[in-house]
Design a protein around this motif. Structure first.
Motif, PDB file in Angstrom:
ATOM      1  N   ASN A  40       0.853  -1.198   0.000  1.00  0.00           N
ATOM      2  CA  ASN A  40       0.000   0.000   0.000  1.00  0.00           C
ATOM      3  C   ASN A  40       0.885   1.242   0.000  1.00  0.00           C
ATOM      4  O   ASN A  40       1.842   1.332   0.767  1.00  0.00           O
ATOM      5  CB  ASN A  40      -0.900   0.037   1.234  1.00  0.00           C
ATOM      6  CG  ASN A  40      -1.950  -1.053   1.232  1.00  0.00           C
ATOM      7  OD1 ASN A  40      -2.278  -1.621   2.267  1.00  0.00           O
ATOM      8  ND2 ASN A  40      -2.484  -1.370   0.085  1.00  0.00           N
ATOM      9  N   GLY A  41       0.546   2.188  -0.857  1.00  0.00           N
ATOM     10  CA  GLY A  41       1.294   3.451  -0.896  1.00  0.00           C
ATOM     11  C   GLY A  41       2.582   3.382  -1.695  1.00  0.00           C
ATOM     12  O   GLY A  41       3.355   4.338  -1.723  1.00  0.00           O
ATOM     13  N   SER A  42       2.847   2.272  -2.377  1.00  0.00           N
ATOM     14  CA  SER A  42       4.123   2.138  -3.100  1.00  0.00           C
ATOM     15  C   SER A  42       4.092   2.826  -4.465  1.00  0.00           C
ATOM     16  O   SER A  42       5.134   2.974  -5.107  1.00  0.00           O
ATOM     17  CB  SER A  42       4.500   0.664  -3.254  1.00  0.00           C
ATOM     18  OG  SER A  42       3.511  -0.016  -3.989  1.00  0.00           O
ATOM     19  N   GLY A  43       2.896   3.217  -4.930  1.00  0.00           N
ATOM     20  CA  GLY A  43       2.850   3.982  -6.185  1.00  0.00           C
ATOM     21  C   GLY A  43       2.172   3.253  -7.346  1.00  0.00           C
ATOM     22  O   GLY A  43       2.271   3.699  -8.490  1.00  0.00           O
ATOM     23  N   LYS A  44       1.447   2.176  -7.079  1.00  0.00           N
ATOM     24  CA  LYS A  44       0.811   1.411  -8.164  1.00  0.00           C
ATOM     25  C   LYS A  44      -0.216   2.272  -8.918  1.00  0.00           C
ATOM     26  O   LYS A  44      -0.193   2.343 -10.141  1.00  0.00           O
ATOM     27  CB  LYS A  44       0.128   0.149  -7.603  1.00  0.00           C
ATOM     28  CG  LYS A  44       1.097  -0.795  -6.902  1.00  0.00           C
ATOM     29  CD  LYS A  44       0.399  -2.032  -6.380  1.00  0.00           C
ATOM     30  CE  LYS A  44      -0.630  -1.774  -5.287  1.00  0.00           C
ATOM     31  NZ  LYS A  44      -0.081  -1.170  -4.058  1.00  0.00           N
ATOM     32  N   SER A  45      -1.101   2.928  -8.161  1.00  0.00           N
ATOM     33  CA  SER A  45      -2.096   3.777  -8.827  1.00  0.00           C
ATOM     34  C   SER A  45      -1.414   4.945  -9.525  1.00  0.00           C
ATOM     35  O   SER A  45      -1.813   5.346 -10.621  1.00  0.00           O
ATOM     36  CB  SER A  45      -3.101   4.329  -7.814  1.00  0.00           C
ATOM     37  OG  SER A  45      -3.865   3.285  -7.294  1.00  0.00           O
ATOM     38  N   THR A  46      -0.376   5.479  -8.881  1.00  0.00           N
ATOM     39  CA  THR A  46       0.332   6.628  -9.468  1.00  0.00           C
ATOM     40  C   THR A  46       0.941   6.267 -10.816  1.00  0.00           C
ATOM     41  O   THR A  46       0.779   6.995 -11.800  1.00  0.00           O
ATOM     42  CB  THR A  46       1.422   7.109  -8.478  1.00  0.00           C
ATOM     43  OG1 THR A  46       0.787   7.467  -7.254  1.00  0.00           O
ATOM     44  CG2 THR A  46       2.192   8.285  -9.021  1.00  0.00           C
ATOM     45  N   GLU A 160      -6.533  -2.427  -9.429  1.00  0.00           N
ATOM     46  CA  GLU A 160      -7.353  -3.215  -8.484  1.00  0.00           C
ATOM     47  C   GLU A 160      -8.618  -3.751  -9.184  1.00  0.00           C
ATOM     48  O   GLU A 160      -9.745  -3.444  -8.765  1.00  0.00           O
ATOM     49  CB  GLU A 160      -7.742  -2.369  -7.273  1.00  0.00           C
ATOM     50  CG  GLU A 160      -6.556  -1.947  -6.451  1.00  0.00           C
ATOM     51  CD  GLU A 160      -6.961  -1.106  -5.232  1.00  0.00           C
ATOM     52  OE1 GLU A 160      -8.132  -1.170  -4.821  1.00  0.00           O
ATOM     53  OE2 GLU A 160      -6.091  -0.421  -4.704  1.00  0.00           O
TER      54      GLU A 160
HETATM   55  N1  ATP Z   1      -2.289  13.619  -5.166  1.00  0.00           N
HETATM   56  C1  ATP Z   1      -1.381  13.236  -4.282  1.00  0.00           C
HETATM   57  N2  ATP Z   1      -0.735  14.141  -3.529  1.00  0.00           N
HETATM   58  C2  ATP Z   1       0.221  13.780  -2.640  1.00  0.00           C
HETATM   59  N3  ATP Z   1       0.616  12.511  -2.428  1.00  0.00           N
HETATM   60  C3  ATP Z   1       0.008  11.569  -3.158  1.00  0.00           C
HETATM   61  C4  ATP Z   1      -1.022  11.866  -4.113  1.00  0.00           C
HETATM   62  N4  ATP Z   1      -1.424  10.717  -4.691  1.00  0.00           N
HETATM   63  C5  ATP Z   1      -0.710   9.735  -4.118  1.00  0.00           C
HETATM   64  N5  ATP Z   1       0.149  10.238  -3.205  1.00  0.00           N
HETATM   65  C6  ATP Z   1       1.132   9.478  -2.420  1.00  0.00           C
HETATM   66  O1  ATP Z   1       1.889   8.707  -3.319  1.00  0.00           O
HETATM   67  C7  ATP Z   1       2.198   7.440  -2.762  1.00  0.00           C
HETATM   68  C8  ATP Z   1       1.715   6.345  -3.702  1.00  0.00           C
HETATM   69  O2  ATP Z   1       0.297   6.315  -3.711  1.00  0.00           O
HETATM   70  P1  ATP Z   1      -0.514   5.304  -4.646  1.00  0.00           P
HETATM   71  O3  ATP Z   1      -1.955   5.563  -4.435  1.00  0.00           O
HETATM   72  O4  ATP Z   1       0.033   5.396  -6.024  1.00  0.00           O
HETATM   73  O5  ATP Z   1      -0.082   3.917  -4.010  1.00  0.00           O
HETATM   74  P2  ATP Z   1      -0.679   2.439  -4.250  1.00  0.00           P
HETATM   75  O6  ATP Z   1       0.507   1.535  -4.365  1.00  0.00           O
HETATM   76  O7  ATP Z   1      -1.643   2.471  -5.381  1.00  0.00           O
HETATM   77  O8  ATP Z   1      -1.419   2.186  -2.873  1.00  0.00           O
HETATM   78  P3  ATP Z   1      -2.643   1.186  -2.468  1.00  0.00           P
HETATM   79  O9  ATP Z   1      -2.109  -0.229  -2.556  1.00  0.00           O
HETATM   80  O10 ATP Z   1      -2.915   1.608  -1.063  1.00  0.00           O
HETATM   81  O11 ATP Z   1      -3.782   1.476  -3.413  1.00  0.00           O
HETATM   82  C9  ATP Z   1       1.560   7.432  -1.365  1.00  0.00           C
HETATM   83  O12 ATP Z   1       2.542   7.815  -0.421  1.00  0.00           O
HETATM   84  C10 ATP Z   1       0.482   8.487  -1.474  1.00  0.00           C
HETATM   85  O13 ATP Z   1       0.223   9.074  -0.228  1.00  0.00           O
END
Ligand code: ATP
Length: 213
Positions: A40-46, A160
């Protein structure tokens, strides 16, 4: 059908001073299913949002190729189907109206027959004239798949994809992916083992956290 590729060149993303990932170089080619994994939070959605050009990278670039032709970002939506927790449907409209307006906005002809086929495949055909407000979360997730596939995109990005789905829903999604795996490019961001088990190659974002120091 032309091949489709996505090339990531030295992709770096920071939010403010927080590094999300650094130095990602990859090539994704159609005929394959790629996974993006990480806690979680590793950047997958990003990263998938960057690939879909919904947000920009801090450094580096993403190139989309259809055959050997580079696609302009303004035409990218014609080539991409995207399932994401961040995608919102119009709650006051029915499924059919949502699909119709979505097609109009995208400038594509609405193919009622294909829409009905997908609605049946995802087992929500009988509810197609109900407003989305009354849908369960799993039904909304099924509808998101129809949105992603209705324009027969070359690149399907699934963030997801099986969240909120029951076992038959998951199996249907896997069946659709499997049916299309030879002529589309799939990128799946997930932590679900069953989602990732479809993928021939997986990037773990934990490996891209160093600051280059
Ligand atoms: N708009 C934003 N502004 C600031 N930080 C952000 C923003 N979007 C995401 N982040 C940060 O970027 C990092 C990656 O978030 P992301 O949602 O890409 O992770 P993820 O791997 O998809 O997480 P999860 O498994 O919880 O869905 C996290 O630390 C999140 O807090």
């Amino acid at each position: 059908m032309n091949s489709y590729s996505v090339i990531l060149e030295n992709l770096v993303k920071y939010f403010g001073r927080r590094l999300v990932f650094n130095g990602i170089d990859r090539r994704f080619d159609s005929g394959n299913i790629y996974g993006v994994a990480g806690p979680n939070g590793s950047g997958k959605s990003t990263i998938v949002k960057i690939i879909a050009n919904l947000i920009s990278p801090t450094k580096g670039k993403v190139i989309h190729l259809h055959g050997d032709k580079k696609i302009n970002y303004e035409h990218l939506h014609n080539y991409i189907g995207f399932v994401s927790p961040y995608l919102f449907l119009y709650d006051e409209f029915t499924a059919r109206e949502n699909l119709l307006y979505f097609s109009k906005i995208r400038g594509i002809d609405y193919d009622e027959e294909y829409a009905n086929f997908l609605l049946s495949e995802l087992n929500i055909y009988k509810r197609k004239d109900d407003v989305i407000r009354g849908y369960s979360s799993g039904m909304k997730q099924r509808l998101k798949f129809i949105f992603a596939l209705i324009h027969n995109p070359s690149l399907v990005i699934l963030d997801e994809p099986t969240s909120n789905l029951d076992t038959p829903g998951k199996e249907k999604v896997y069946e659709i992916i499997d049916k299309n795996r030879n002529d589309k490019l799939f990128i799946i961001a997930s932590n679900e083992e069953s989602d990732l088990s479809l993928c021939g190659e997986i990037i773990n974002l934990e490996n891209f956290k160093n600051n280059g120091i």
